[in-house]
Scaffold this active site. Structure first.
Site, mmCIF file in Angstrom:
data_model
loop_
_atom_site.group_PDB
_atom_site.id
_atom_site.type_symbol
_atom_site.label_atom_id
_atom_site.label_comp_id
_atom_site.label_asym_id
_atom_site.label_seq_id
_atom_site.Cartn_x
_atom_site.Cartn_y
_atom_site.Cartn_z
ATOM 1 N N HIS A 1 -8.829 2.627 -3.529
ATOM 2 C CA HIS A 1 -7.437 2.461 -3.084
ATOM 3 C C HIS A 1 -6.675 1.561 -4.041
ATOM 4 C CE1 HIS A 1 -3.967 1.516 -0.744
ATOM 5 N NE2 HIS A 1 -4.477 0.573 0.022
ATOM 6 N N SER B 1 -12.044 0.521 2.067
ATOM 7 C CA SER B 1 -11.573 1.199 0.855
ATOM 8 C C SER B 1 -12.100 0.493 -0.378
ATOM 9 C CB SER B 1 -10.044 1.242 0.820
ATOM 10 O OG SER B 1 -9.493 -0.062 0.884
ATOM 11 N N CYS C 1 -1.228 2.350 6.368
ATOM 12 C CA CYS C 1 -0.870 1.006 6.804
ATOM 13 C C CYS C 1 -0.451 0.221 5.569
ATOM 14 C CB CYS C 1 -2.026 0.325 7.531
ATOM 15 S SG CYS C 1 -3.592 0.296 6.625
ATOM 16 N N ARG D 1 -19.501 8.033 -4.801
ATOM 17 C CA ARG D 1 -20.937 7.760 -4.788
ATOM 18 C C ARG D 1 -21.658 8.826 -3.970
ATOM 19 N NH1 ARG D 1 -20.044 1.361 -3.392
ATOM 20 N NH2 ARG D 1 -19.482 0.695 -5.501
ATOM 21 N N GLY E 1 0.153 -3.772 3.965
ATOM 22 C CA GLY E 1 -0.098 -5.189 4.101
ATOM 23 C C GLY E 1 1.092 -5.961 4.638
ATOM 24 N N CYS F 1 0.805 -1.234 0.000
ATOM 25 C CA CYS F 1 0.000 0.000 0.000
ATOM 26 C C CYS F 1 0.829 1.270 0.000
ATOM 27 C CB CYS F 1 -0.939 -0.003 1.200
ATOM 28 S SG CYS F 1 -1.919 -1.509 1.356
#
Length: 411
Positions: free
Chosen positions: A364, A263, A394, A236, A396, A120
């Site tokens: 994301h 996300s 953060c 949205r 993974g 990420c």
């Protein structure tokens, strides 16, 4: 538990390397010839995975369009580039396709390229890689890029051998990210309603930003297959607390993470051009901001999402900043569970964090996000006439990253 997760302070030798930074806000705002500055920072519009405008566009085609649009917009002679680093996670053979895209876009074969995968934070890592090369005198001009097609290259299931998976922390490293979200929610008591409330903030802010046209200031239109793509299709409007509450758990039957408070999965790319201040002034390039410092940390893999709480204090310590010195925070919203926990632990006013929404609303794309946060944050600082950005996310497998940037563009 949290105390064990905070990384140790840098060793004395490393701290000396940051001597020009560890002076606080006033010194960060000072301008020096050897500063690493950003002269261009844009992103493509985002596309909703599997349904959106970029769903059929592979990474090489997306990069090609972004490189071409950047060169046309900046009028930069591509032969001046000395290195490119592309952050991306899951496309096969990422270096080959990135290099091919660059060459096809008109970047000479003499310009080298590398790819980096820190999940990420891959996009941020690309900026850090180029910045470090500039700081050490290896290059003077480079590009840090982030890209991902989560439609065409979804996260593969990691495989480890049984002897490694017998280690509990190693086992947790490769679990699905949604599982880590539920672990955070349970361990740190983040109930479903709180997650939905934080998600609503993201959806509401992003919808407002879309309506006002704010995102057009950070998006560079790209032409792909004869169509110009310039507007996100991921936001949205009309999301309510009631509509969020109606969604079923996405990862565990008795869980609290849903499609609405996690996300989004998406596609996109972002790019920064970096150089020294002296070179930018010599060439007459506009300086948008400067890179100051970054920090990466490791945490318990099953609680991956809380890592900004460890990474942010580390980068603040490197730069001599207090939380109050930071004007805008871009903290990635991987899941509302971890985002809510981080916001409340850091005790930063929510008004300063992701003012135009975050990944819960925008999506994301893994390799893109770290670069997008810099593009988005600098654009917001420019609108406000403010100075300091802290980005964080953060990562993974149980890591976290954070970085400090200074805005130098004015409204």
């Amino acid at each position: 538990m949290l105390a064990r997760l905070i990384a140790r302070r840098p060793a004395r030798g490393l701290a000396r390397a940051y001597a020009t930074q560890v002076q606080g806000r006033s010194q960060l705002l000072a301008k020096r010839p050897d500063d690493v500055v950003i002269t261009f920072a844009k992103r493509t519009a985002l596309g909703r995975a599997r349904k959106g405008q970029l769903k059929d566009v592979p990474v090489d085609e997306l990069l090609h369009a972004l490189f071409k649009a950047t060169l046309e917009k900046t009028k930069l002679n591509p032969a001046l580039l000395e290195d490119i680093c592309v952050g991306t996670c899951h496309p096969p053979s990422p270096l080959y396709v990135s290099r091919a895209a660059a060459i096809a876009a008109g970047i000479p074969v003499e310009v080298p390229i590398s790819t980096v995968n820190r999940l990420c934070s891959s996009g941020l890592q690309s900026i850090v890689t180029i910045s470090n090369a500039i700081r050490t005198g290896q290059i003077e001009l480079g590009m840090g890029v982030g890209v991902e097609s989560m439609t065409l290259n979804p996260r593969p299931t990691p495989e480890i051998v049984s002897t490694i998976s017998q280690n509990a922390q190693a086992h947790d490293c490769v679990q699905p990210m949604g599982w880590t979200s539920e672990m955070v929610a349970r361990a740190y008591n983040v109930p479903r309603r709180k997650q939905d409330e934080y998600a609503l903030i993201s959806h509401t802010r992003a919808a407002k930003a879309m309506k006002s046209g704010i995102f057009s200031e950070e998006i560079i239109p790209v032409e792909i297959r004869g169509t110009v793509i310039s507007v996100d299709d991921t936001v949205r409007p009309g999301v309510t607390l009631e509509s969020l509450a109606s969604l079923k758990p996405a990862f565990m039957e008795d869980g609290a993470s849903t499609a609405g408070n996690s996300s989004g999965v998406g596609d996109g790319a972002a790019l920064c051009i970096l150089t020294t201040r002296a070179r930018a002034e010599r060439e007459g390039w506009e300086v948008l901001g400067k890179y100051v410092a970054s920090a990466f940390v490791g945490v318990e893999p099953r609680y991956m999402g809380i890592s900004p709480v460890a990474a942010i204090p580390k980068v603040l310590a490197k730069t001599g900043l207090q939380k109050e010195d930071v004007d805008i925070w871009e903290i990635n919203e991987a899941f509302a569970s971890q985002f809510a926990y981080c916001v409340e632990q850091l005790q930063v006013p929510i008004e300063k964090i992701n003012p135009n929404g975050g990944s819960i609303a925008l999506t994301h794309p893994l390799g893109m996000t770290g670069t997008r946060q810099v593009v988005t944050g600098l654009a917001e600082l420019k609108r406000r006439g403010a100075d300091i950005l802290c980005t964080s996310m953060c990562i993974g497998s149980g890591m976290g990253g954070a970085a400090i940037f200074v805005n130098e563009a004015r409204p």
